[in-house]
Design an enzyme around this catalytic site. Structure first.
Site, PDB file in Angstrom:
ATOM      1  CB  SER A   1      -0.961  -0.047   1.200  1.00 36.34           C
ATOM      2  OG  SER A   1      -1.901   0.978   1.159  1.00 36.34           O
TER       3      SER A   1
ATOM      4  CG  ASP B   1      -2.996   3.803  -1.476  1.00 37.47           C
ATOM      5  OD1 ASP B   1      -3.695   3.698  -2.505  1.00 37.47           O
ATOM      6  OD2 ASP B   1      -3.126   3.057  -0.495  1.00 37.47           O
TER       7      ASP B   1
ATOM      8  CG  ASP C   1      -3.025  -0.855  -2.429  1.00 36.02           C
ATOM      9  OD1 ASP C   1      -3.012   0.320  -2.019  1.00 36.02           O
ATOM     10  OD2 ASP C   1      -3.608  -1.772  -1.824  1.00 36.02           O
TER      11      ASP C   1
ATOM     12  CG  ASP D   1      -6.336   0.378  -0.915  1.00 40.21           C
ATOM     13  OD1 ASP D   1      -5.522   1.302  -0.811  1.00 40.21           O
ATOM     14  OD2 ASP D   1      -6.351  -0.603  -0.137  1.00 40.21           O
TER      15      ASP D   1
END
EC number: 5.4.2.10
Length: 462
Positions: free
Chosen positions: A106, A253, A255, A257
């Site tokens: 992340s 960010d 990834d 999400d």
């Protein structure tokens, strides 16, 4: 939380506390477990598991070792390649996969990585299954009412195969485009892709919907993910939006999400403001089912005051989009999220989705013919000071009677003019001390008051 898996997967520094061997074993267990589940239900076909990864150098290592474990146990591994966490959730849910795996840490630095497990409904994996994975990592296999010495290998034609499944990622992109209710023609939109998963997806979506798209931090090299980029370093996008006269900016960010916004003046529009804007928009159209917006305990005091003014109810969960989604799912709520930018629109997705969030913010701008700065009117964010204290034992520090007494003293001093929250980090050995009050000076004073007690009692590392 388990021994290895926290609120957002198994995360750690690559080949330190999260190794290639861990990944291989996770693949070995999941490949066998889901195949055995199917066999016991009368289905003799191999388990189907879909995998995505972010742009970290180590993501390739973890992808290959996961695949090695999966196919050795008889599962077929479908590779989305570099993609976003929400795309893995979407494909797992819509293409009838047994589970999904996302390789990402992340917003963490490039040298960290993580393995996130997603069930066949596109949701965070159930704790019961994660507990079985953790047992296997520790050399224990007790499942289906039996004890196994080792997970069996597949042989001959039972050995799994690997499938290039970039088509699944492309369908996800098409799905996002299909959710665009308005043309973005004439709008100048900035995108900060954090040199991460969204680098080759976000621009495609916004271009398809007619925006004039300006992109920064979309040149991943394996070591620059989140490096002075993306939602954890929003100042870069704030400056870029103002300098280029853009209408709005969105930062993701690693990834993708999460999403944070920047208005045309360069001001941050965080997750709380996004919940305010879209919650109000839903309420106005009679779409806010249960009249409830789901937040976490980290949401700003000012958000609740604004909701009170609008007659919008709210729920507070533990920190983590997993807990937000669980509450939404159990109570029929349509929108929820975190201050950090994890926003869940349950009608459209089963997890936080940064690109979807940016599309929804564009929808409100277009529907109301308003600038982003105008959409936040009526929301006054209270000053907040948050200090992360690295401690020897998170629980011992938080449960210390003197620390609890210090927190209680601050609560009494603030009354209804603010609040204090002390909580353990879900992923690091940190105690987070946060105060919201009418002035930053007041916040600082009360945070220091509690942290000094934590230090005095010997809980701080070093």
């Amino acid at each position: 939380m388990g021994k290895y898996f926290g609120t957002d997967g198994f995360r750690g520094e690559a080949n330190e506390n999260l190794t290639a061997d861990h990944a291989y074993k996770i693949g070995r267990f999941l490949g066998w477990y889901y195949g055995e589940l199917k066999r016991r239900n009368g289905d003799d076909t191999p388990a189907r598991i879909v995998i995505g990864k972010d742009t970290r150098r180590s993501s390739y290592m973890f992808e290959y070792t996961l695949v090695g474990g999966l196919v050795a146990s008889g599962a077929d591994a479908y590779l989305l390649h570099v993609t976003t966490t929400p795309s893995v959730a979407y494909v797992a849910r819509t293409d009838n996969f047994d589970c999904g795996i996302m390789i990402s840490a992340s917003h963490n630095p490039y040298y960290d990585n993580g393995i996130k497990l997603i069930n066949g409904n596109g949701e965070k994996m159930e704790e019961e299954t994660i507990a079985l994975v953790e047992d296997y990592l520790d050399g224990k296999v007790e499942v289906f009412g039996e004890t196994y010495e080792e997970v069996p290998y597949a042989h001959k034609n039972r050995i799994g195969c690997t499938v290039d499944y970039v088509a699944g990622r492309n369908r996800y992109v098409g799905y996002l485009i299909s959710l665009g209710m308005y043309s973005f023609k004439g709008k100048k939109v900035g995108l900060d892709c954090a040199n991460g998963s969204s680098w080759n997806i976000a621009k495609t979506v916004f271009d398809a919907l007619g925006a004039k798209t300006y992109v920064i931090n979309a040149q991943p090299d394996g070591t620059n993910i989140n490096n002075n980029a993306g939602s954890t370093h929003i100042e870069g996008l704030q400056k870029y939006v103002v300098e280029n006269g853009l209408d709005v900016g969105f930062a993701y960010d690693g990834d993708a999400d999460r999403c944070l916004c920047v208005d045309e003046k360069g001001n941050l529009v965080d997750g709380d403001a996004i919940l305010y804007i879209y919650g109000k928009y839903m309420k106005e159209r009679g779409k806010l089912l249960t009249n409830t917006v789901v937040t976490t305990v980290m949401s700003n005091f000012g958000l609740y005051k604004a909701f009170d003014e609008l007659g919008i109810g709210y729920a507070k969960t533990a920190v983590g989009d997993k807990y937000v989604y669980e509450y939404m799912n159990q109570n029929g709520c349509r929108i929820g999220g975190e201050q950090s930018g994890h926003i869940i629109f349950s009608k459209y997705a089963s997890t936080g989705d940064g690109i979807l969030t940016s599309l929804k913010m564009m929808e409100v701008m277009m529907a109301k013919k308003a600038k982003m700065s105008q959409l936040t009117e009526g929301l006054s964010i209270y000053p907040q000071v948050l200090e992360n204290v690295r401690v020897l034992d998170k629980t011992a520090a938080q449960e210390d009677p003197d620390v609890k007494a210090a927190v209680k003293a601050v609560e009494e001093a603030l009354g209804d003019t603010g609040r204090i929250l002390v909580r353990e980090s879900g992923t690091e050995p940190l105690l987070r001390v946060m105060v919201e009050a009418e002035t930053e000076e007041c916040c600082r004073k009360y945070v220091d008051q509690v942290v000094s007690v934590v230090k005095a009692k010997g809980h701080v590392v070093g």
